[in-house]
Scaffold this active site. Structure first.
Site, PDB file in Angstrom:
ATOM      1  N   LYS A 180     -41.236 109.525 138.777  1.00 54.66           N
ATOM      2  CA  LYS A 180     -42.710 110.415 139.285  1.00 54.66           C
ATOM      3  C   LYS A 180     -42.458 110.378 140.695  1.00 54.66           C
ATOM      4  O   LYS A 180     -43.167 111.307 141.223  1.00 54.66           O
ATOM      5  CB  LYS A 180     -43.560 109.121 138.818  1.00 54.66           C
ATOM      6  N   HIS A 237     -43.289  92.479 122.274  1.00 49.27           N
ATOM      7  CA  HIS A 237     -42.882  93.016 123.522  1.00 49.27           C
ATOM      8  C   HIS A 237     -43.550  92.578 124.536  1.00 49.27           C
ATOM      9  O   HIS A 237     -44.810  92.168 124.380  1.00 49.27           O
ATOM     10  CB  HIS A 237     -42.573  94.604 123.322  1.00 49.27           C
ATOM     11  N   LYS A 271     -45.580  97.674 127.319  1.00 49.29           N
ATOM     12  CA  LYS A 271     -44.877  98.445 126.462  1.00 49.29           C
ATOM     13  C   LYS A 271     -46.118  99.335 125.839  1.00 49.29           C
ATOM     14  O   LYS A 271     -47.088  98.911 124.930  1.00 49.29           O
ATOM     15  CB  LYS A 271     -44.029  97.897 125.193  1.00 49.29           C
ATOM     16  N   GLY A 296     -39.938 101.048 118.386  1.00 49.44           N
ATOM     17  CA  GLY A 296     -38.788 101.740 117.674  1.00 49.44           C
ATOM     18  C   GLY A 296     -37.779 101.075 116.807  1.00 49.44           C
ATOM     19  O   GLY A 296     -37.262 101.536 115.908  1.00 49.44           O
TER      20      GLY A 296
END
Length: 218
Positions: A33, A127, A131, A137
């Site tokens: 970014k 997690h 996240k 996934g």
């Protein structure tokens, strides 16, 4: 190896950079970014950013004409389709988990499901709080291996790199198959293994499970 990272300043980007540097590989391109840093055309491009950066990822892959390793989670079906289109001319390695241990877990889960009858199956995953996607996934990968409707419970706590557990239970016993990542380095090691594979691979769409199985055969 001369490589590039999209998402260089993220948690995985930093981990990948540190490990690749230890092994003597050169970061020649990065995009975040904060902007782009270009030194040379990379031999392989690695993406651990966000789905919102996907168009930029594709733009760079088409510009550099190099293999892509993409571990970004939360990709849409349309984005996966685009990766498969690209794989007709370039090696594309896409996976939601680059841990060798998870590959073993997937095999064990598949075997347990084959051997056990009349069991209830549940998946849990934990997690870190940052996240974005839920469920993970990896949890979806486990569900795909089971090839049936299974409930997934997700927790977002602290700075957990990744915990996954599959429960098989009947009226007399419960079997659990678990994997715990102790640090993100384990994922970076899998990315390095994938990058080394990609440099020699023919065009095609690969997962880390494919890399695991193909390199085991060597």
């Amino acid at each position: 190896m001369k490589y590039g990272i999209i998402g260089r300043n993220g948690r995985m980007g930093n981990e990948i950079y540190n490990l690749f540097s230890e092994k003597g590989h050169d970061l020649v391109f990065s995009y975040d970014k904060e902007g782009e840093n270009f030194l040379e055309t990379p031999e392989v491009l690695i993406d651990f950013s966000l789905p919102t950066a996907f168009e930029k990822v594709i733009e760079y892959v088409e510009k550099f004409r190099c293999p892509l390793i993409i571990g970004t989670t939360g990709l849409s079906n349309e984005q996966i389709t685009k990766l498969k289109e690209l794989s007709q001319t370039l090696p594309i390695i896409q996976s939601y988990n680059f841990s060798l241990g998870i590959q073993v877990l997937l095999r064990l889960v598949k075997l347990a499901d084959k051997l056990l009858d009349d069991v209830d199956i549940e998946i849990t995953e934990t997690h870190h709080r940052f996240k974005k996607d839920k469920p993970s996934g990896t949890a979806k990968m486990i569900k795909e291996v089971l090839n049936k409707e299974v409930n997934i419970s997700s927790l977002r706590l602290g700075n957990v790199p990744g915990d996954h557990t599959v429960y098989f239970g009947n009226l007399g016993e419960i079997i659990t198959i678990s994997h715990r990542a102790l640090s993100r380095r384990t994922f970076a090691a899998g990315v390095l293994k994938s990058a080394e594979f990609a440099l020699k691979a023919v065009a095609g769409f690969y997962t880390f499970q494919d890399i695991f199985e193909l390199t085991k055969e060597e």
